[in-house]
Scaffold this active site. Sequence first.
Site, mmCIF file in Angstrom:
data_model
loop_
_atom_site.group_PDB
_atom_site.id
_atom_site.type_symbol
_atom_site.label_atom_id
_atom_site.label_comp_id
_atom_site.label_asym_id
_atom_site.label_seq_id
_atom_site.Cartn_x
_atom_site.Cartn_y
_atom_site.Cartn_z
ATOM 1 N N GLY A 1 0.755 -1.240 0.000
ATOM 2 C CA GLY A 1 0.000 0.000 0.000
ATOM 3 C C GLY A 1 0.787 1.292 0.000
ATOM 4 N N VAL B 1 1.532 4.814 -2.681
ATOM 5 C CA VAL B 1 1.055 5.475 -3.894
ATOM 6 C C VAL B 1 1.857 5.039 -5.117
ATOM 7 C CG1 VAL B 1 2.516 7.513 -3.641
ATOM 8 C CG2 VAL B 1 0.318 7.706 -4.836
ATOM 9 N N THR C 1 -1.834 -6.287 -2.083
ATOM 10 C CA THR C 1 -2.511 -6.139 -0.798
ATOM 11 C C THR C 1 -3.780 -5.309 -0.979
ATOM 12 O OG1 THR C 1 -1.338 -4.119 -0.187
ATOM 13 C CG2 THR C 1 -0.287 -6.222 0.403
ATOM 14 N N LYS C 2 -4.636 -5.367 0.014
ATOM 15 C CA LYS C 2 -5.901 -4.629 -0.047
ATOM 16 C C LYS C 2 -5.660 -3.132 -0.194
ATOM 17 C CE LYS C 2 -10.268 -4.041 2.464
ATOM 18 N NZ LYS C 2 -11.035 -4.425 3.693
ATOM 19 N N HIS D 1 -1.009 -19.433 -0.667
ATOM 20 C CA HIS D 1 0.298 -18.815 -0.415
ATOM 21 C C HIS D 1 1.433 -19.841 -0.518
ATOM 22 C CE1 HIS D 1 -0.676 -19.997 3.826
ATOM 23 N NE2 HIS D 1 0.636 -20.179 3.921
ATOM 24 N N ALA E 1 6.025 1.143 4.146
ATOM 25 C CA ALA E 1 6.584 1.123 5.500
ATOM 26 C C ALA E 1 5.852 0.095 6.360
ATOM 27 C CB ALA E 1 6.489 2.513 6.124
ATOM 28 N N ASN F 1 7.356 8.149 2.454
ATOM 29 C CA ASN F 1 7.769 9.528 2.709
ATOM 30 C C ASN F 1 9.196 9.566 3.253
ATOM 31 O OD1 ASN F 1 7.898 11.730 5.113
ATOM 32 N ND2 ASN F 1 6.773 12.544 3.357
ATOM 33 N N ALA G 1 4.813 12.188 -3.786
ATOM 34 C CA ALA G 1 3.388 12.427 -4.008
ATOM 35 C C ALA G 1 2.809 13.415 -3.005
ATOM 36 C CB ALA G 1 2.628 11.104 -3.946
ATOM 37 N N CYS G 2 3.385 13.454 -1.807
ATOM 38 C CA CYS G 2 2.901 14.360 -0.765
ATOM 39 C C CYS G 2 3.358 15.799 -0.991
ATOM 40 C CB CYS G 2 3.367 13.880 0.605
ATOM 41 S SG CYS G 2 5.168 13.858 0.793
#
Length: 209
Positions: free
Chosen positions: A28, A30, A53-54, A90, A107, A142, A174-175
């Site tokens: 997860g 960006v 991942t979700k 898996h 992270a 980040n 992106a931030c």
Amino acid sequence: MENGKRDRQDMEVNTTPRKPRVLLAASGSVAAIKFGNLCHCFTEWAEVRAVVTKSSLHFLDKLSLPQEVTLYTDEDEWSSWNKIGDPVLHIELRRWADVLVIAPLSANTLGKIAGGLCDNLLTCIIRAWDYTKPLFVAPAMNTLMWNNPFTERHLLSLDELGITLIPPIKKRLACGDYGNGAMAEPSLIYSTVRLFWESQAHQQTGGTS
């Protein structure tokens, strides 16, 4: 005569090396918007399957993946198993893959791997991974998250497992911040994995350069 021709054809088929089996995974970040591009980079050279991942699904577009790439999510882990004796996804993916590449590595997933957690399809694959086979990670986060002391500790844990780091790069994130933490470009990730794989194959065949 016909049998001799068939035997020669069989020998030709048997001596043709198969493509490497590469399992690509996105967590997860960006940077998961580049996952489709990453898959396209690998498909001509390797047989590719993908695990996401979700949270990565908030960023990546499933339609951006090559049609020949099968995509697996957490739901597939449970829908494919009904009773004892059924294949466990898996485990099956771990057996299938010659190489695992996690790009982007968030992270959060970094922390899970370092702590041995296995609460989704991807982290279950990693926990069950055969570390005689290569595993690459390309973090994306980040700059302050990348510079956090926890990150250094987690990376040490990955290094002890024999996981290969493809370091992040400096750019506008992106931030809006500028700094280190952006995922390496898909083309660099691909070339790093392919070079490693081909150098290993060269060593195993006893080649010299």
